[in-house]
Motif scaffolding. Structure first.
Motif, mmCIF file in Angstrom:
data_model
loop_
_atom_site.group_PDB
_atom_site.id
_atom_site.type_symbol
_atom_site.label_atom_id
_atom_site.label_comp_id
_atom_site.label_asym_id
_atom_site.label_seq_id
_atom_site.Cartn_x
_atom_site.Cartn_y
_atom_site.Cartn_z
ATOM 1 N N TRP A 175 -1.378 -1.961 -10.901
ATOM 2 C CA TRP A 175 -2.430 -2.132 -10.456
ATOM 3 C C TRP A 175 -2.824 -3.545 -10.349
ATOM 4 O O TRP A 175 -3.397 -4.166 -9.137
ATOM 5 N N ASP A 176 -2.838 -4.405 -11.513
ATOM 6 C CA ASP A 176 -3.039 -5.879 -11.333
ATOM 7 C C ASP A 176 -2.242 -6.417 -10.198
ATOM 8 O O ASP A 176 -2.519 -7.246 -9.583
ATOM 9 N N GLN A 177 -0.845 -6.031 -10.122
ATOM 10 C CA GLN A 177 0.146 -6.791 -9.092
ATOM 11 C C GLN A 177 -0.547 -6.359 -7.591
ATOM 12 O O GLN A 177 -0.313 -7.214 -6.701
ATOM 13 N N LEU A 178 -0.921 -5.422 -7.486
ATOM 14 C CA LEU A 178 -1.356 -4.706 -6.192
ATOM 15 C C LEU A 178 -2.705 -5.363 -5.892
ATOM 16 O O LEU A 178 -2.715 -5.973 -4.838
ATOM 17 N N ARG A 179 -3.523 -5.845 -6.885
ATOM 18 C CA ARG A 179 -4.629 -6.342 -6.450
ATOM 19 C C ARG A 179 -4.216 -7.956 -6.172
ATOM 20 O O ARG A 179 -4.975 -8.314 -5.316
ATOM 21 N N GLU A 180 -3.383 -8.451 -6.870
ATOM 22 C CA GLU A 180 -2.814 -9.723 -6.404
ATOM 23 C C GLU A 180 -2.487 -9.772 -5.219
ATOM 24 O O GLU A 180 -2.871 -10.779 -4.398
ATOM 25 N N MET A 181 -1.764 -9.072 -4.612
ATOM 26 C CA MET A 181 -1.049 -8.990 -3.552
ATOM 27 C C MET A 181 -1.989 -8.666 -2.525
ATOM 28 O O MET A 181 -2.091 -9.407 -1.264
ATOM 29 N N GLN A 182 -2.724 -7.746 -2.640
ATOM 30 C CA GLN A 182 -3.897 -7.393 -1.624
ATOM 31 C C GLN A 182 -4.736 -8.616 -1.575
ATOM 32 O O GLN A 182 -5.226 -8.811 -0.290
ATOM 33 N N ALA A 183 -5.319 -9.512 -2.432
ATOM 34 C CA ALA A 183 -5.976 -10.542 -2.257
ATOM 35 C C ALA A 183 -5.348 -11.644 -1.406
ATOM 36 O O ALA A 183 -6.136 -12.584 -1.008
ATOM 37 N N SER A 184 -4.109 -11.746 -1.197
ATOM 38 C CA SER A 184 -3.444 -12.642 -0.397
ATOM 39 C C SER A 184 -4.010 -12.569 1.093
ATOM 40 O O SER A 184 -3.680 -13.393 1.817
ATOM 41 N N GLY A 185 -4.494 -11.256 1.487
ATOM 42 C CA GLY A 185 -4.537 -10.961 2.928
ATOM 43 C C GLY A 185 -3.627 -10.606 3.637
ATOM 44 O O GLY A 185 -3.637 -10.095 4.882
ATOM 45 N N LEU A 186 -2.272 -10.421 3.123
ATOM 46 C CA LEU A 186 -1.009 -10.185 3.718
ATOM 47 C C LEU A 186 -0.822 -8.713 3.622
ATOM 48 O O LEU A 186 -0.058 -8.073 4.284
ATOM 49 N N ILE A 187 -1.112 -8.051 2.492
ATOM 50 C CA ILE A 187 -0.747 -6.855 1.914
ATOM 51 C C ILE A 187 -1.779 -5.669 2.236
ATOM 52 O O ILE A 187 -2.724 -6.142 1.500
ATOM 53 N N GLU A 188 -1.389 -4.922 2.911
ATOM 54 C CA GLU A 188 -2.363 -3.363 2.644
ATOM 55 C C GLU A 188 -1.549 -2.476 1.899
ATOM 56 O O GLU A 188 -0.418 -2.292 2.060
ATOM 57 N N ILE A 189 -2.476 -1.432 1.442
ATOM 58 C CA ILE A 189 -1.850 -0.691 0.325
ATOM 59 C C ILE A 189 -2.053 0.716 1.000
ATOM 60 O O ILE A 189 -3.254 1.144 1.442
ATOM 61 N N ALA A 190 -1.157 1.560 1.307
ATOM 62 C CA ALA A 190 -1.331 3.095 1.806
ATOM 63 C C ALA A 190 -0.744 3.841 0.668
ATOM 64 O O ALA A 190 -0.292 3.701 -0.230
ATOM 65 N N SER A 191 -1.139 5.097 0.919
ATOM 66 C CA SER A 191 -0.879 6.175 -0.300
ATOM 67 C C SER A 191 0.543 6.866 0.249
ATOM 68 O O SER A 191 0.679 7.056 1.310
ATOM 69 N N HIS A 192 1.304 6.930 -0.655
ATOM 70 C CA HIS A 192 2.714 7.504 -0.706
ATOM 71 C C HIS A 192 2.635 8.838 -1.493
ATOM 72 O O HIS A 192 3.526 9.408 -1.627
ATOM 73 N N SER A 193 1.329 9.395 -1.605
ATOM 74 C CA SER A 193 0.915 10.606 -2.510
ATOM 75 C C SER A 193 0.707 10.242 -3.797
ATOM 76 O O SER A 193 0.937 9.225 -4.250
ATOM 77 N N ASP A 194 0.058 11.073 -4.669
ATOM 78 C CA ASP A 194 0.129 11.117 -6.080
ATOM 79 C C ASP A 194 1.221 11.605 -6.628
ATOM 80 O O ASP A 194 1.791 11.202 -7.496
ATOM 81 N N ASN A 195 1.542 12.811 -6.167
ATOM 82 C CA ASN A 195 2.634 13.529 -7.209
ATOM 83 C C ASN A 195 3.392 14.610 -6.061
ATOM 84 O O ASN A 195 3.745 15.637 -6.471
ATOM 85 N N LEU A 196 3.579 14.002 -4.708
ATOM 86 C CA LEU A 196 4.318 15.073 -3.702
ATOM 87 C C LEU A 196 5.807 14.349 -3.529
ATOM 88 O O LEU A 196 6.385 14.744 -2.668
ATOM 89 N N HIS A 197 6.052 13.299 -4.373
ATOM 90 C CA HIS A 197 7.392 12.568 -4.083
ATOM 91 C C HIS A 197 8.487 13.384 -4.848
ATOM 92 O O HIS A 197 8.999 12.862 -5.902
ATOM 93 N N ARG A 198 8.418 14.881 -4.663
ATOM 94 C CA ARG A 198 9.444 15.594 -5.495
ATOM 95 C C ARG A 198 10.025 16.802 -4.718
ATOM 96 O O ARG A 198 9.318 17.174 -3.733
ATOM 97 N N GLY A 199 10.542 17.618 -5.254
ATOM 98 C CA GLY A 199 10.889 18.776 -4.567
ATOM 99 C C GLY A 199 10.417 20.103 -5.339
ATOM 100 O O GLY A 199 10.252 19.811 -6.754
#
Length: 648
Positions: A175-199
């Motif tokens: 989360w700290d790395q995501l906050r740093e990237m988001q603060a740059s103004g270049l990066i937006e964060i999307a959901s890729h689900s919480d626990n649906l990346h599975r069969g």
């Protein structure tokens, strides 16, 4: 099946789609109707330069040590190749845009620049911070990072079966790395689900399919998840993911990137209600940006492509990709003995792997008496008996083990309802007792019954398209006073009904490709539309493909090759004839005790078809049990792989 197995299965399927070489492109060019010309690179370039077009690229891991080809993680791209992609995009006029730019363009608030491209990165791997982010800053390129929130800051004692190896805390972003990237103004964060990346378990046989689209099978209770239970499970997951992103980053996500690009209209509705009104697919490359931002097409960056590879994917004309299809009877997989049924399935999978077609048109209904109408179905449904819960298993096995696209083959009117009183009320009274049993498509009860069958098919499992059976016809002496008198109006009425069926299935399976069988009579003698309620030009306008039954022996032709030549000439003269028409051959002569058509004769017919410009080929039946036509001959005739058709 583990997460790794699901990932590997989908990886193989995507590899087939991205790397198969169309044989039709090797055929000599032929004269075509004016509307059937290939627009190719010029049209693509013109489209790219419009202000409403968007290219989306989908990346995953970026590492220094990725093998040039054949890396254990086929989604990984080398740092060198990724940097070269950015440099190539910059040098060729592509303009990276942020998701907010796309949303603004969809609302009419601004225009996208010519050659707009959105860069997306799935899964939330650590490399998006260590390798991708520095390069994006250097180029000042915005991007969308889709994170599986259950993997962000993964606890030290947990591992994720990611595919090539077990991934740990150090493989995922924090989360700290995501906050740093988001603060740059270049990066937006999307959901890729919480626990649906599975069969999750998708059928009684134990196969697993993506969690976001599957009604889970409960082996203990011997039942499937209900619709309400399924939707609530997905809703809870999306809410958990969006909540974590908002809590940690202070901003609610605007988009969800569905794991494995597995979604449907109902899950999109759930995302909308949680504020995530943009969703993404993995089919296609470009799209026109409009009000609806669901299912945006993305090009999957796969197998560590060089700039040359990426250029090919962006510039080659997808319209030239040829269909090579086997039409397969599920009746010949089914057996009362589970062990024999498993052996039959293995034979089918192995044959399809060795032949290498692009598609399988798979029977989803049971017709054990061979009269052309459905006695039962091979999936759970509300209207007809279920002979066996088999379609889901076979279709998914074909996709994941044989790397083909599977289309469900279903009747349109030919259903034998278990309620015989209702069946008699709805039946078309045919003047010829040999006609296939069909239901009246103008009765609302028929429309509701058949729509439910198609919806239940889509609920039950995987399909990428629909093949509408040859039972969808109306004779000129049938349903008088109910059906329109004009042949074209009857043709359109049946087309409209199939569109209703596509919408019913599309509720749970988006972007279905449609194919409709067409008798050769209306092509060779257009006036016979009155006898069939079928027309090639109308079909090619209404469906993605028309599978014309190029079956001279069935039509009692004394000169099969001449008959085929006449058929091709008629198709060529029709608008978009060659680009939309699948020539479906017969492999047996039903008039002569199912005598096989000699392979040498089939080869001559196919070579002539290709020389005349035919792009799309199929045949029926494909006897995988008896290996007829022989696999070596089938590979030569219908493989979508390039010569010399290497065995797998």
């Amino acid at each position: 099946m583990s997460h790794a197995s699901v990932r590997a299965a989908l990886r193989r399927a995507f590899a087939a789609a991205l790397l198969a070489l169309p044989l039709a492109a090797l055929a000599a060019p032929a004269a075509q109707a004016p509307e059937d010309k290939d627009y190719g690179a010029a049209e693509a370039a013109q489209r790219e330069n419009r202000g409403d077009q968007l290219l989306v690229l989908s990346y995953h891991d970026v590492r220094d040590d990725v093998a040039r080809k054949g890396d254990p993680d086929a989604y990984a791209v080398s740092t060198q190749n990724f940097a070269a992609h950015l440099d190539w995009l910059a040098g060729h006029g592509y303009r990276p845009v942020a998701l907010s730019d796309v949303i603004a363009a969809s609302r009419g608030e601004k225009k996208l620049p010519p050659k707009a491209v959105l860069l997306t990165f799935d899964d939330g791997l650590r490399s998006i911070y260590t390798h991708v982010f520095p390069l994006l800053r250097a180029y000042n390129y915005p991007a969308l990072m889709a994170v599986v929130t259950g993997w962000v800051d993964l606890p030290k004692d947990q591992k994720v079966d990611y595919g090539p190896r077990m991934f740990t805390h150090d493989d995922f972003v924090t989360w700290d790395q995501l906050r740093e990237m988001q603060a740059s103004g270049l990066i937006e964060i999307a959901s890729h689900s919480d626990n649906l990346h599975r069969g999750i378990t998708s059928n009684p046989q134990g196969n697993t399919m993506p969690a976001a689209i599957t009604r889970e099978w409960d082996a203990k209770a011997q039942r499937y998840e209900t619709e309400a239970q399924y939707l609530e499970r997905v809703r809870r997951d999306l809410a958990a993911s969006a909540g974590k992103i908002e809590r940690e980053l202070g901003v609610s996500p605007q988009s969800v990137v569905w794991p494995y690009a597995a979604y449907n209209s109902q899950t999109n509705d759930l995302a909308d209600k949680l504020g995530m009104t943009v969703t993404f697919d993995l089919e296609g490359r470009h799209q026109t940006v409009g009000r609806d931002l669901h299912g945006l097409a993305r090009l999957l960056v796969f197998d560590n492509p060089t700039v040359k590879d990426l250029t090919y994917e962006l510039r080659h004309d997808e319209e030239l990709d040829g269909v090579r299809a086997l039409q397969v009877d599920l009746d010949y997989v089914y057996d009362d003995d589970p062990a024999q049924q498993a052996r039959n399935l293995d034979k089918l999978i192995e044959r399809v792997k060795q032949v290498g077609p692009s598609h399988v048109f798979l029977q989803a209904f049971a017709d054990p008496d061979g009269n052309g109408s459905a006695d039962a179905m091979y999936f759970p449904n509300r209207q007809l008996p279920m002979r066996a819960d088999l379609y889901n298993r076979v279709a998914w096995q074909l996709k994941t083990r044989a790397n083909v696209k599977v289309f469900a083959w279903l009747p349109v009117l030919g259903f034998e309802l278990p309620d015989k009183t209702l069946d008699a009320q709805l039946a078309i009274k045919a003047s010829n007792p040999a006609e296939t049993h069909r239901l009246n498509p103008f009765d609302p009860r028929t429309r509701e019954i058949v729509s439910q069958v198609y919806e239940d098919l889509a609920v039950s499992g995987y399909t990428e398209g629909l093949l509408f059976h040859d039972d969808a016809l109306l004779r000129d002496d049938e349903l008088r006073g109910i059906a329109p008198d004009a042949p074209a109006a009857r043709t359109q009425a049946l087309i409209d009904f199939t569109h209703q069926l596509t919408r019913a299935a599309g509720k749970w399976r988006p972007k279905l490709i449609t194919v409709r069988n067409l008798f050769a009579g209306p092509v060779l003698q257009p006036k016979s539309e009155a006898w069939f309620a079928q027309d090639l030009a109308a079909f090619n306008d209404a469906y993605d493909y028309t599978a014309v039954m190029a079956m001279p022996w069935m039509e009692n032709s004394r000169d099969p090759q001449r008959w085929i030549d006449q058929l091709v000439a008629k198709v060529k003269a029709s608008p978009r004839g060659l680009s939309r028409t699948i020539f479906e051959l017969q492999t047996v002569d039903w008039r002569d005790h199912n005598k096989p058509i000699p392979a040498a004769q089939l080869k001559r017919i196919v070579h002539r078809l290709q020389a005349d410009g035919a792009r799309h080929l199929a045949w029926y039946p494909d006897d995988f049990i008896a290996d007829r036509p022989a696999t070596a001959d089938a590979r030569e005739i219908l493989s979508a792989r390039g010569f010399p058709y290497i065995e797998k």
